[in-house]
Design a protein around this motif. Structure first.
Motif, PDB file in Angstrom:
ATOM      1  N   PRO A  56       0.841  -1.199   0.000  1.00  0.00           N
ATOM      2  CA  PRO A  56       0.000   0.000   0.000  1.00  0.00           C
ATOM      3  C   PRO A  56       0.879   1.254   0.000  1.00  0.00           C
ATOM      4  CG  PRO A  56      -0.931  -1.625   1.457  1.00  0.00           C
ATOM      5  CD  PRO A  56       0.415  -2.161   1.008  1.00  0.00           C
ATOM      6  N   PRO A  57       0.588   2.194  -0.891  1.00  0.00           N
ATOM      7  CA  PRO A  57       1.479   3.342  -1.115  1.00  0.00           C
ATOM      8  C   PRO A  57       1.404   4.394  -0.008  1.00  0.00           C
ATOM      9  CG  PRO A  57      -0.470   3.566  -2.460  1.00  0.00           C
ATOM     10  CD  PRO A  57      -0.586   2.243  -1.763  1.00  0.00           C
ATOM     11  N   ALA A  71      17.614  22.698   8.507  1.00  0.00           N
ATOM     12  CA  ALA A  71      16.272  22.141   8.333  1.00  0.00           C
ATOM     13  C   ALA A  71      16.469  20.740   7.756  1.00  0.00           C
ATOM     14  CB  ALA A  71      15.437  23.008   7.399  1.00  0.00           C
ATOM     15  N   TYR A  72      15.615  19.813   8.161  1.00  0.00           N
ATOM     16  CA  TYR A  72      15.820  18.408   7.826  1.00  0.00           C
ATOM     17  C   TYR A  72      14.500  17.788   7.378  1.00  0.00           C
ATOM     18  CZ  TYR A  72      19.543  19.924  10.827  1.00  0.00           C
ATOM     19  OH  TYR A  72      20.554  20.666  11.374  1.00  0.00           O
ATOM     20  N   LEU A  73      14.554  17.008   6.319  1.00  0.00           N
ATOM     21  CA  LEU A  73      13.379  16.299   5.825  1.00  0.00           C
ATOM     22  C   LEU A  73      13.703  14.809   5.832  1.00  0.00           C
ATOM     23  CD1 LEU A  73      10.531  16.328   4.585  1.00  0.00           C
ATOM     24  CD2 LEU A  73      11.647  16.438   2.331  1.00  0.00           C
ATOM     25  N   ASN A  74      13.045  14.077   6.715  1.00  0.00           N
ATOM     26  CA  ASN A  74      13.212  12.631   6.807  1.00  0.00           C
ATOM     27  C   ASN A  74      11.977  11.986   6.196  1.00  0.00           C
ATOM     28  OD1 ASN A  74      15.519  13.158   8.249  1.00  0.00           O
ATOM     29  ND2 ASN A  74      14.539  12.874  10.225  1.00  0.00           N
ATOM     30  N   VAL A  75      12.181  11.118   5.215  1.00  0.00           N
ATOM     31  CA  VAL A  75      11.084  10.490   4.481  1.00  0.00           C
ATOM     32  C   VAL A  75      11.149   8.988   4.714  1.00  0.00           C
ATOM     33  CG1 VAL A  75      10.010  10.176   2.231  1.00  0.00           C
ATOM     34  CG2 VAL A  75      11.217  12.316   2.746  1.00  0.00           C
ATOM     35  N   TYR A  76      10.098   8.460   5.305  1.00  0.00           N
ATOM     36  CA  TYR A  76      10.002   7.039   5.624  1.00  0.00           C
ATOM     37  C   TYR A  76       8.849   6.462   4.797  1.00  0.00           C
ATOM     38  CZ  TYR A  76      12.522   8.866   9.667  1.00  0.00           C
ATOM     39  OH  TYR A  76      13.423   9.510  10.481  1.00  0.00           O
ATOM     40  N   SER A  77       9.119   5.390   4.050  1.00  0.00           N
ATOM     41  CA  SER A  77       8.105   4.798   3.179  1.00  0.00           C
ATOM     42  C   SER A  77       8.016   3.300   3.427  1.00  0.00           C
ATOM     43  CB  SER A  77       8.465   5.038   1.713  1.00  0.00           C
ATOM     44  OG  SER A  77       8.509   6.420   1.428  1.00  0.00           O
ATOM     45  N   TRP A  78       6.780   2.796   3.434  1.00  0.00           N
ATOM     46  CA  TRP A  78       6.562   1.368   3.615  1.00  0.00           C
ATOM     47  C   TRP A  78       6.804   0.648   2.294  1.00  0.00           C
ATOM     48  CZ3 TRP A  78       6.752  -0.358   8.265  1.00  0.00           C
ATOM     49  CH2 TRP A  78       6.382   0.482   9.328  1.00  0.00           C
ATOM     50  N   ALA A 129       0.996   1.750  14.163  1.00  0.00           N
ATOM     51  CA  ALA A 129      -0.192   2.002  13.332  1.00  0.00           C
ATOM     52  C   ALA A 129      -0.191   1.101  12.094  1.00  0.00           C
ATOM     53  CB  ALA A 129      -0.251   3.476  12.923  1.00  0.00           C
ATOM     54  N   TRP A 130       0.984   0.877  11.495  1.00  0.00           N
ATOM     55  CA  TRP A 130       1.078   0.002  10.314  1.00  0.00           C
ATOM     56  C   TRP A 130       0.664  -1.431  10.683  1.00  0.00           C
ATOM     57  CZ3 TRP A 130       1.359   1.219   5.389  1.00  0.00           C
ATOM     58  CH2 TRP A 130       1.693   0.241   4.453  1.00  0.00           C
ATOM     59  N   VAL A 131       1.170  -1.911  11.816  1.00  0.00           N
ATOM     60  CA  VAL A 131       0.795  -3.254  12.277  1.00  0.00           C
ATOM     61  C   VAL A 131      -0.700  -3.298  12.578  1.00  0.00           C
ATOM     62  CG1 VAL A 131       1.066  -4.937  14.158  1.00  0.00           C
ATOM     63  CG2 VAL A 131       3.084  -3.843  13.146  1.00  0.00           C
ATOM     64  N   ASP A 141      -6.455  -1.941   6.109  1.00  0.00           N
ATOM     65  CA  ASP A 141      -7.255  -0.719   6.021  1.00  0.00           C
ATOM     66  C   ASP A 141      -6.338   0.499   5.914  1.00  0.00           C
ATOM     67  OD1 ASP A 141      -9.054   1.366   6.269  1.00  0.00           O
ATOM     68  OD2 ASP A 141     -10.123   0.474   7.962  1.00  0.00           O
ATOM     69  N   LEU A 142      -5.962   0.842   4.669  1.00  0.00           N
ATOM     70  CA  LEU A 142      -5.068   1.975   4.443  1.00  0.00           C
ATOM     71  C   LEU A 142      -5.682   3.278   4.950  1.00  0.00           C
ATOM     72  CD1 LEU A 142      -2.431   3.096   3.303  1.00  0.00           C
ATOM     73  CD2 LEU A 142      -3.551   3.241   1.072  1.00  0.00           C
ATOM     74  N   ALA A 143      -6.979   3.464   4.762  1.00  0.00           N
ATOM     75  CA  ALA A 143      -7.641   4.698   5.226  1.00  0.00           C
ATOM     76  C   ALA A 143      -7.510   4.848   6.737  1.00  0.00           C
ATOM     77  CB  ALA A 143      -9.101   4.712   4.798  1.00  0.00           C
ATOM     78  N   ALA A 144      -7.665   3.758   7.473  1.00  0.00           N
ATOM     79  CA  ALA A 144      -7.530   3.825   8.933  1.00  0.00           C
ATOM     80  C   ALA A 144      -6.086   4.168   9.315  1.00  0.00           C
ATOM     81  CB  ALA A 144      -7.950   2.507   9.567  1.00  0.00           C
ATOM     82  N   TYR A 145      -5.127   3.589   8.591  1.00  0.00           N
ATOM     83  CA  TYR A 145      -3.723   3.923   8.855  1.00  0.00           C
ATOM     84  C   TYR A 145      -3.476   5.412   8.625  1.00  0.00           C
ATOM     85  CZ  TYR A 145       1.249   4.571   8.137  1.00  0.00           C
ATOM     86  OH  TYR A 145       2.528   5.075   8.196  1.00  0.00           O
ATOM     87  N   LEU A 146      -3.968   5.937   7.524  1.00  0.00           N
ATOM     88  CA  LEU A 146      -3.736   7.344   7.198  1.00  0.00           C
ATOM     89  C   LEU A 146      -4.381   8.279   8.211  1.00  0.00           C
ATOM     90  CD1 LEU A 146      -4.168   7.125   3.340  1.00  0.00           C
ATOM     91  CD2 LEU A 146      -2.020   7.363   4.626  1.00  0.00           C
ATOM     92  N   ALA A 147      -5.456   7.836   8.846  1.00  0.00           N
ATOM     93  CA  ALA A 147      -6.142   8.662   9.849  1.00  0.00           C
ATOM     94  C   ALA A 147      -5.504   8.551  11.232  1.00  0.00           C
ATOM     95  CB  ALA A 147      -7.614   8.253   9.925  1.00  0.00           C
TER      96      ALA A 147
END
Length: 174
Positions: A56-57, A71-78, A129-131, A141-147
Motif C-alpha cells: 500500500p502506497p 532544516a531536515y526532511l526525513n522520508v520514511y516509506s513502507w 499504526a502500520w501493524v 485498512d489503508l484509510a484507517a492507517y492514514l487517519a
C-alpha cells in the motif's frame, strides 16, 4: 547540556509520487515551520520516495527546523509489506554537505542517518499504526492507517523505564 523537547505539529496528509504521505513537523517555534522552508522541503519530496512495489502506497515524513540554520526532511516509506525505507534531505547545514546556510536550499543526504532524538517519536507510532491497520487485520485498512497519527503536542512522551521501580519522564532522568 540541557535538553528540551520540541513542538510536534501534525499537518494533514498529502499525496506525492503516487503515495499518501502523513506529515509531522518538529520545531521549537510556536508559530510552526516557516512556509518557505516547508515549500522547499516538500518540493524535493517526490524525489525521495521509492518506486511502487505492491505495498500500500504510504509514507510519512518528519520535517524538522533546527535551532540554528538547519532544516531536515526525513522520508520514511513502507515497502516489501513490512519494511521501512528511508531517504533524507537537509538544508542550511554545511556539516551535512549543504552548500550554504539557507534553510530553504535542500539537498539529498547520502549519509546513513535516520533521525535525531526529536525526529524519532513518530517512527514508533507509525510502526504500531502500520501493524494495527495493515498487518494484523484480516483486511488491511489503508484509510484507517492514514487517519492514525501521533497527536500534536511535544516530541516527548511519558514512558515507563525498563528498570522496575523507575520511570523516565520527558526531559528528565529518574
Amino acid at each position: 547540556m540541557a535538553f528540551t523537547e520540541k513542538l510536534l505539529l501534525v499537518p494533514p496528509p498529502v499525496q506525492a509520487g503516487g503515495r499518501h504521505v502523513k506529515r509531522y513537523h518538529v520545531t521549537a517555534d510556536p508559530r510552526g515551520i516557516d512556509p518557505e522552508v516547508e515549500r522547499a522541503a516538500y518540493a524535493l519530496l517526490p524525489d525521495l520516495l521509492p518506486p511502487p512495489d505492491g505495498t500500500p502506497p504510504a509514507s510519512f515524513v518528519v520535517l524538522h527546523r533546527g535551532g540554528d540554520t538547519g532544516a531536515y526532511l526525513n522520508v520514511y516509506s513502507w515497502v516489501w509489506d513490512n519494511v521501512l525505507h528511508f531517504a533524507g534531505a537537509a538544508a542550511g547545514q554545511p556539516v551535512l554537505g549543504c552548500p550554504d546556510t539557507d534553510p530553504t536550499h535542500f539537498v539529498r543526504l547520502d549519509r546513513s542517518l535516520i533521525g535525531c532524538v526529536w525526529e524519532l517519536p513518530p517512527i514508533q507510532h507509525e510502526r504500531d499504526a502500520w501493524v494495527r491497520h495493515l498487518l494484523a487485520p484480516d483486511r488491511p485498512d489503508l484509510a484507517a492507517y492514514l487517519a492514525d497519527s501521533l497527536p500534536a503536542g511535544t516530541t516527548g512522551t511519558t514512558t515507563p523505564a525498563s528498570t522496575p521501580g523507575t520511570t523516565t519522564v520527558t526531559g528528565e532522568r529518574a
